[in-house]
Design a protein around this motif. Structure first.
Motif, PDB file in Angstrom:
ATOM      1  N   GLY A 163       0.784  -1.224   0.000  1.00  0.00           N
ATOM      2  CA  GLY A 163       0.000   0.000   0.000  1.00  0.00           C
ATOM      3  C   GLY A 163       0.817   1.275   0.000  1.00  0.00           C
ATOM      4  O   GLY A 163       0.288   2.371   0.204  1.00  0.00           O
ATOM      5  N   LYS A 164       2.114   1.175  -0.274  1.00  0.00           N
ATOM      6  CA  LYS A 164       2.960   2.358  -0.304  1.00  0.00           C
ATOM      7  C   LYS A 164       2.787   3.152  -1.598  1.00  0.00           C
ATOM      8  O   LYS A 164       3.051   4.353  -1.634  1.00  0.00           O
ATOM      9  CB  LYS A 164       4.424   1.967  -0.129  1.00  0.00           C
ATOM     10  CG  LYS A 164       4.744   1.351   1.232  1.00  0.00           C
ATOM     11  CD  LYS A 164       6.217   0.959   1.312  1.00  0.00           C
ATOM     12  CE  LYS A 164       6.553   0.344   2.666  1.00  0.00           C
ATOM     13  NZ  LYS A 164       7.983  -0.070   2.746  1.00  0.00           N
ATOM     14  N   ILE A 165       2.408   2.466  -2.654  1.00  0.00           N
ATOM     15  CA  ILE A 165       2.145   3.121  -3.936  1.00  0.00           C
ATOM     16  C   ILE A 165       0.798   2.635  -4.461  1.00  0.00           C
ATOM     17  O   ILE A 165       0.290   1.578  -4.049  1.00  0.00           O
ATOM     18  CB  ILE A 165       3.257   2.848  -4.969  1.00  0.00           C
ATOM     19  CG1 ILE A 165       3.478   1.347  -5.166  1.00  0.00           C
ATOM     20  CG2 ILE A 165       4.544   3.543  -4.564  1.00  0.00           C
ATOM     21  CD1 ILE A 165       4.506   1.007  -6.244  1.00  0.00           C
ATOM     22  N   ASP A 166       0.228   3.414  -5.358  1.00  0.00           N
ATOM     23  CA  ASP A 166      -1.090   3.099  -5.907  1.00  0.00           C
ATOM     24  C   ASP A 166      -1.006   2.455  -7.282  1.00  0.00           C
ATOM     25  O   ASP A 166      -1.982   1.880  -7.758  1.00  0.00           O
ATOM     26  CB  ASP A 166      -1.920   4.381  -6.005  1.00  0.00           C
ATOM     27  CG  ASP A 166      -2.059   5.070  -4.657  1.00  0.00           C
ATOM     28  OD1 ASP A 166      -2.536   4.414  -3.709  1.00  0.00           O
ATOM     29  OD2 ASP A 166      -1.666   6.249  -4.553  1.00  0.00           O
ATOM     30  N   ALA A 167       0.149   2.553  -7.911  1.00  0.00           N
ATOM     31  CA  ALA A 167       0.351   1.957  -9.230  1.00  0.00           C
ATOM     32  C   ALA A 167       1.837   1.967  -9.525  1.00  0.00           C
ATOM     33  O   ALA A 167       2.586   2.744  -8.933  1.00  0.00           O
ATOM     34  CB  ALA A 167      -0.406   2.737 -10.307  1.00  0.00           C
ATOM     35  N   TYR A 168       2.246   1.092 -10.430  1.00  0.00           N
ATOM     36  CA  TYR A 168       3.624   1.175 -10.906  1.00  0.00           C
ATOM     37  C   TYR A 168       3.722   0.646 -12.323  1.00  0.00           C
ATOM     38  O   TYR A 168       2.903  -0.146 -12.778  1.00  0.00           O
ATOM     39  CB  TYR A 168       4.600   0.453  -9.971  1.00  0.00           C
ATOM     40  CG  TYR A 168       4.625  -1.063 -10.022  1.00  0.00           C
ATOM     41  CD1 TYR A 168       5.403  -1.743 -10.959  1.00  0.00           C
ATOM     42  CD2 TYR A 168       3.930  -1.819  -9.089  1.00  0.00           C
ATOM     43  CE1 TYR A 168       5.474  -3.123 -10.987  1.00  0.00           C
ATOM     44  CE2 TYR A 168       3.985  -3.204  -9.093  1.00  0.00           C
ATOM     45  CZ  TYR A 168       4.759  -3.852 -10.042  1.00  0.00           C
ATOM     46  OH  TYR A 168       4.822  -5.232 -10.067  1.00  0.00           O
ATOM     47  N   ASP A 169       4.736   1.118 -12.996  1.00  0.00           N
ATOM     48  CA  ASP A 169       4.977   0.711 -14.381  1.00  0.00           C
ATOM     49  C   ASP A 169       6.086  -0.328 -14.409  1.00  0.00           C
ATOM     50  O   ASP A 169       6.816  -0.523 -13.447  1.00  0.00           O
ATOM     51  CB  ASP A 169       5.364   1.922 -15.217  1.00  0.00           C
ATOM     52  CG  ASP A 169       5.138   1.695 -16.712  1.00  0.00           C
ATOM     53  OD1 ASP A 169       4.744   0.574 -17.094  1.00  0.00           O
ATOM     54  OD2 ASP A 169       5.358   2.643 -17.488  1.00  0.00           O
ATOM     55  N   LEU A 170       6.187  -0.992 -15.559  1.00  0.00           N
ATOM     56  CA  LEU A 170       7.283  -1.906 -15.852  1.00  0.00           C
ATOM     57  C   LEU A 170       7.219  -3.181 -15.022  1.00  0.00           C
ATOM     58  O   LEU A 170       8.172  -3.577 -14.355  1.00  0.00           O
ATOM     59  CB  LEU A 170       8.633  -1.194 -15.682  1.00  0.00           C
ATOM     60  CG  LEU A 170       8.755   0.129 -16.454  1.00  0.00           C
ATOM     61  CD1 LEU A 170      10.042   0.836 -16.118  1.00  0.00           C
ATOM     62  CD2 LEU A 170       8.625  -0.101 -17.945  1.00  0.00           C
ATOM     63  N   VAL A 171       6.049  -3.811 -15.076  1.00  0.00           N
ATOM     64  CA  VAL A 171       5.913  -5.163 -14.532  1.00  0.00           C
ATOM     65  C   VAL A 171       6.799  -6.083 -15.359  1.00  0.00           C
ATOM     66  O   VAL A 171       6.817  -5.998 -16.589  1.00  0.00           O
ATOM     67  CB  VAL A 171       4.445  -5.637 -14.607  1.00  0.00           C
ATOM     68  CG1 VAL A 171       4.319  -7.095 -14.172  1.00  0.00           C
ATOM     69  CG2 VAL A 171       3.562  -4.740 -13.745  1.00  0.00           C
ATOM     70  N   THR A 172       7.537  -6.955 -14.715  1.00  0.00           N
ATOM     71  CA  THR A 172       8.428  -7.867 -15.429  1.00  0.00           C
ATOM     72  C   THR A 172       7.839  -9.264 -15.486  1.00  0.00           C
ATOM     73  O   THR A 172       6.904  -9.604 -14.748  1.00  0.00           O
ATOM     74  CB  THR A 172       9.804  -7.935 -14.750  1.00  0.00           C
ATOM     75  OG1 THR A 172       9.646  -8.436 -13.421  1.00  0.00           O
ATOM     76  CG2 THR A 172      10.452  -6.565 -14.702  1.00  0.00           C
ATOM     77  N   SER A 173       8.393 -10.078 -16.373  1.00  0.00           N
ATOM     78  CA  SER A 173       7.886 -11.442 -16.522  1.00  0.00           C
ATOM     79  C   SER A 173       8.025 -12.228 -15.224  1.00  0.00           C
ATOM     80  O   SER A 173       7.192 -13.093 -14.911  1.00  0.00           O
ATOM     81  CB  SER A 173       8.626 -12.164 -17.655  1.00  0.00           C
ATOM     82  OG  SER A 173      10.021 -12.223 -17.381  1.00  0.00           O
ATOM     83  N   GLY A 174       9.050 -11.921 -14.432  1.00  0.00           N
ATOM     84  CA  GLY A 174       9.271 -12.655 -13.195  1.00  0.00           C
ATOM     85  C   GLY A 174       8.260 -12.346 -12.109  1.00  0.00           C
ATOM     86  O   GLY A 174       8.105 -13.136 -11.164  1.00  0.00           O
ATOM     87  N   THR A 175       7.580 -11.206 -12.203  1.00  0.00           N
ATOM     88  CA  THR A 175       6.586 -10.846 -11.187  1.00  0.00           C
ATOM     89  C   THR A 175       5.162 -10.904 -11.716  1.00  0.00           C
ATOM     90  O   THR A 175       4.207 -10.817 -10.940  1.00  0.00           O
ATOM     91  CB  THR A 175       6.853  -9.419 -10.666  1.00  0.00           C
ATOM     92  OG1 THR A 175       6.813  -8.493 -11.772  1.00  0.00           O
ATOM     93  CG2 THR A 175       8.220  -9.328  -9.994  1.00  0.00           C
ATOM     94  N   PHE A 176       4.999 -11.061 -13.013  1.00  0.00           N
ATOM     95  CA  PHE A 176       3.674 -10.996 -13.636  1.00  0.00           C
ATOM     96  C   PHE A 176       2.726 -12.027 -13.025  1.00  0.00           C
ATOM     97  O   PHE A 176       1.622 -11.697 -12.563  1.00  0.00           O
ATOM     98  CB  PHE A 176       3.803 -11.221 -15.142  1.00  0.00           C
ATOM     99  CG  PHE A 176       2.559 -10.888 -15.925  1.00  0.00           C
ATOM    100  CD1 PHE A 176       2.469  -9.686 -16.608  1.00  0.00           C
ATOM    101  CD2 PHE A 176       1.478 -11.759 -15.983  1.00  0.00           C
ATOM    102  CE1 PHE A 176       1.331  -9.364 -17.334  1.00  0.00           C
ATOM    103  CE2 PHE A 176       0.342 -11.450 -16.706  1.00  0.00           C
ATOM    104  CZ  PHE A 176       0.265 -10.243 -17.382  1.00  0.00           C
ATOM    105  N   ASP A 177       3.132 -13.299 -13.006  1.00  0.00           N
ATOM    106  CA  ASP A 177       2.252 -14.363 -12.512  1.00  0.00           C
ATOM    107  C   ASP A 177       1.924 -14.182 -11.036  1.00  0.00           C
ATOM    108  O   ASP A 177       0.801 -14.478 -10.597  1.00  0.00           O
ATOM    109  CB  ASP A 177       2.881 -15.735 -12.751  1.00  0.00           C
ATOM    110  CG  ASP A 177       2.889 -16.125 -14.221  1.00  0.00           C
ATOM    111  OD1 ASP A 177       2.149 -15.487 -14.993  1.00  0.00           O
ATOM    112  OD2 ASP A 177       3.652 -17.032 -14.600  1.00  0.00           O
ATOM    113  N   GLN A 178       2.907 -13.703 -10.255  1.00  0.00           N
ATOM    114  CA  GLN A 178       2.654 -13.480  -8.831  1.00  0.00           C
ATOM    115  C   GLN A 178       1.560 -12.433  -8.633  1.00  0.00           C
ATOM    116  O   GLN A 178       0.687 -12.583  -7.767  1.00  0.00           O
ATOM    117  CB  GLN A 178       3.936 -13.026  -8.143  1.00  0.00           C
ATOM    118  CG  GLN A 178       5.084 -14.017  -8.215  1.00  0.00           C
ATOM    119  CD  GLN A 178       6.382 -13.415  -7.706  1.00  0.00           C
ATOM    120  OE1 GLN A 178       6.393 -12.712  -6.705  1.00  0.00           O
ATOM    121  NE2 GLN A 178       7.482 -13.674  -8.400  1.00  0.00           N
TER     122      GLN A 178
END
Length: 555
Positions: free
Chosen positions: A283-298
């Motif tokens: 909850g520290k940020i409301d959005a972020y850019d540049l999702v990577t393949s390593g975090t996408f599924d999580q």
């Protein structure tokens, strides 16, 4: 991908890019992008929005940088004459309400929006427009060396010290609300080029007060002016603060258009994808850019909203022909044949990212379906190195640390794999890691000892020239590439009217560049954003033209 909803998003965004590719310049006024309807006064913005970025900006004077994180912020603060409709890709009114061209495309007359002020209270008028254009045109040579990210030359070809080579001729004040820009020769992409963040309007008073052309400070490894730390434009947000933790913008009360829901934006950098992800979950940020393949599924498993953009960037391995033995075509071909693009994309990019055999994305006019590609062939690469007489000369391979870009999601990992593949065919690679904020762009885009480097290019408007012109339209320190025939062909193609002949010219140029291997295009990456439950909608744009007045928050 992960759900039918996300697949639908991809299709919708694909339609946007297709429209961008088909759009032509127009002088017909369209809907203002920030207009309000009805007679009820809009509510005062009250929300605070925390956005996670891949790094700090390299400076906030958009005329001096080609950095996407810098542009993300300056798009909120400064506006250009011409905007882009996110749904149709057409050029739309922004600070100019309408325009027309005359004199066979050599003169453009703009009618300016009335009663617009810069955030310092000074008026936006024709004199301010000419002050900006003339500043860009007269950038002195020493300043140009300090700031290799200047876009003016890539679009207009030359400055006032070589006027015979420049497309820009002059800017004339017709009246306070009417300005004429004259060119020395036709340029079909002129109006589209004006949508570049680099050509946004800055307050002349602020530039003078903060000595915008005096780069006497250093910010994240870049030479910058005082103005680059406090830009002043006409946009919906004004600069508030920049410290080690974030850049803060606040809603500009005198803005001429819709001010949206957000009163304060904090752009907070997180160097790595995992830390951005955790900040969103915490909850520290409301959005972020540049999702990577390593975090996408999580993120998908946790039910996080993800919005994908269709590819409008190219990731490449840069090759500097100014460093021996890279001036030899066989060595450059060997480097291309040593790289397993399919493996790189599968391991490090979001699903459905496409392999690249050229530098123009596939949905733009000018893309060549038959551009030559040598393919992955390590044994042939070894033969070519032997034929070229390669004796194990050391090749310095520069790559960035602590940065994520749409075209380069995990640079350290991508470097490690490419380096392994190059060593496997017999190349002697010396790693040169450089922190992004320690002047990485300056180092690899200027003449130097960088033999190889990782970088990419984000498209900003829908024209093949936006990719080929800046990268290969002239000799550069980045590639040491000097092909006068290609330079001439690009110059000719950009002046042709929209149509089959122009597309054919760009297709031929694409093939010629691919055959000479000045760099190795690897991927047309898909990029993605992650949104908290606080966000109802976000104006994702293939060309990254995302103004936060269009973010909609849940009640």
């Amino acid at each position: 991908m992960a759900s039918s909803k996300m697949r639908r998003l991809g299709v919708q965004l694909g339609a946007v890019v297709m429209a961008l590719g088909l759009a032509s310049c127009t002088g017909t006024p369209g809907p203002t992008p920030s207009s309000t309807t009805g007679s009820t006064a809009p509510a005062e913005p009250t929300a605070t929005f925390n956005f996670g970025t891949g790094s700090m900006p390299l400076g906030l004077d958009p005329a001096m940088t080609a950095d996407s994180e810098s542009y993300r912020i300056t798009r909120q603060v400064l506006e250009g004459l011409v905007g882009v409709d996110g749904e149709t890709g057409q050029t739309t009114p922004l600070l100019a309400t309408e325009w027309k061209d005359s004199n066979n495309g050599l003169s453009y007359d703009f009618t300016l929006r009335s009663k617009v002020t810069f955030q310092d209270g000074t008026p936006f008028d024709a004199a301010a427009v000419c002050a900006n254009f003339n500043r860009w045109f007269t950038f002195p040579a020493e300043l140009r060396k300090q700031a290799p990210g200047i876009s003016f030359r890539g679009v207009f070809k030359a400055y006032s010290d070589e006027p015979v080579f420049s497309i820009y001729k002059d800017c004339k004040v017709v009246s306070a609300e009417n300005v004429q820009i004259n060119l020395t020769r036709p340029y079909t992409g002129f109006l589209k080029a004006l949508t570049l963040p680099a050509f946004a309007m800055s307050s002349p008073a602020a530039m003078e007060a903060q000595k915008a052309n005096l780069l006497d400070k250093v910010q994240n490894g870049q030479a910058v002016s005082a103005y680059a730390s406090h830009p002043v434009g006409t946009g919906p947000y004004q600069f508030s603060a920049w410290d080690e933790q974030k850049v803060t913008l606040t809603s500009y009360k005198g803005y001429w258009g819709d001010r949206g829901q957000i009163a304060t934006i904090n752009f907070i950098p997180y160097d790595h994808a995992q830390t951005r992800q955790q900040a969103l979950l915490d909850g520290k940020i409301d959005a972020y850019d540049l999702v990577t393949s390593g975090t996408f599924d999580q993120l998908v498993k946790k039910g996080v909203q993800i919005i994908q953009r269709d590819p409008f960037s190219v990731m490449y391995l840069g090759i500097n022909q100014g460093v021996a033995p890279l001036e030899k075509l066989e060595v450059r071909q060997a480097i291309e044949m040593a790289i397993d693009k399919e493996s790189l994309i599968r391991r490090f990019f979001i699903d459905n990212t496409a392999q690249a055999s050229q530098f123009v994305p596939p949905k733009l006019s000018g893309f060549n379906n038959n551009a030559p590609s040598l393919g992955y062939n390590p044994e042939k690469a070894k033969e070519l190195l032997e034929k070229a007489g390669y004796k194990g000369e050391e090749l310095k391979f520069y790559y960035p640390l602590n940065a994520t870009r749409a075209y380069l999601p995990t640079p350290e990992k991508i470097y490690a794999e490419i380096s392994r593949q190059l060593v496997a065919v017999g190349l002697n690679i010396k790693p040169v890691p450089v922190d992004w904020e320690d002047g990485y762009l300056q180092k690899v885009q200027s003449p130097g000892d960088h033999a190889l480097h990782l970088l990419g290019w984000n498209g900003s408007y829908a024209d093949a020239d936006n990719f080929l012109g800046p990268l290969f339209g002239e000799t550069s320190g980045e590639f040491g590439y000097s092909d006068s025939e290609v330079f001439h062909k690009i110059e000719r193609a950009r002046a042709l009217p929209e149509g089959d002949d122009r597309n054919t010219q760009y297709q031929a140029i694409n093939a010629e560049i691919a055959a000479s291997v000045p760099a190795v295009p690897i991927a047309f990456p898909i990029s993605a954003l992650a949104l908290s439950d606080k966000v109802q909608s976000y104006p994702a744009s293939p060309v990254l033209n995302e103004v936060f007045t269009n973010v909609r928050l849940k009640p």
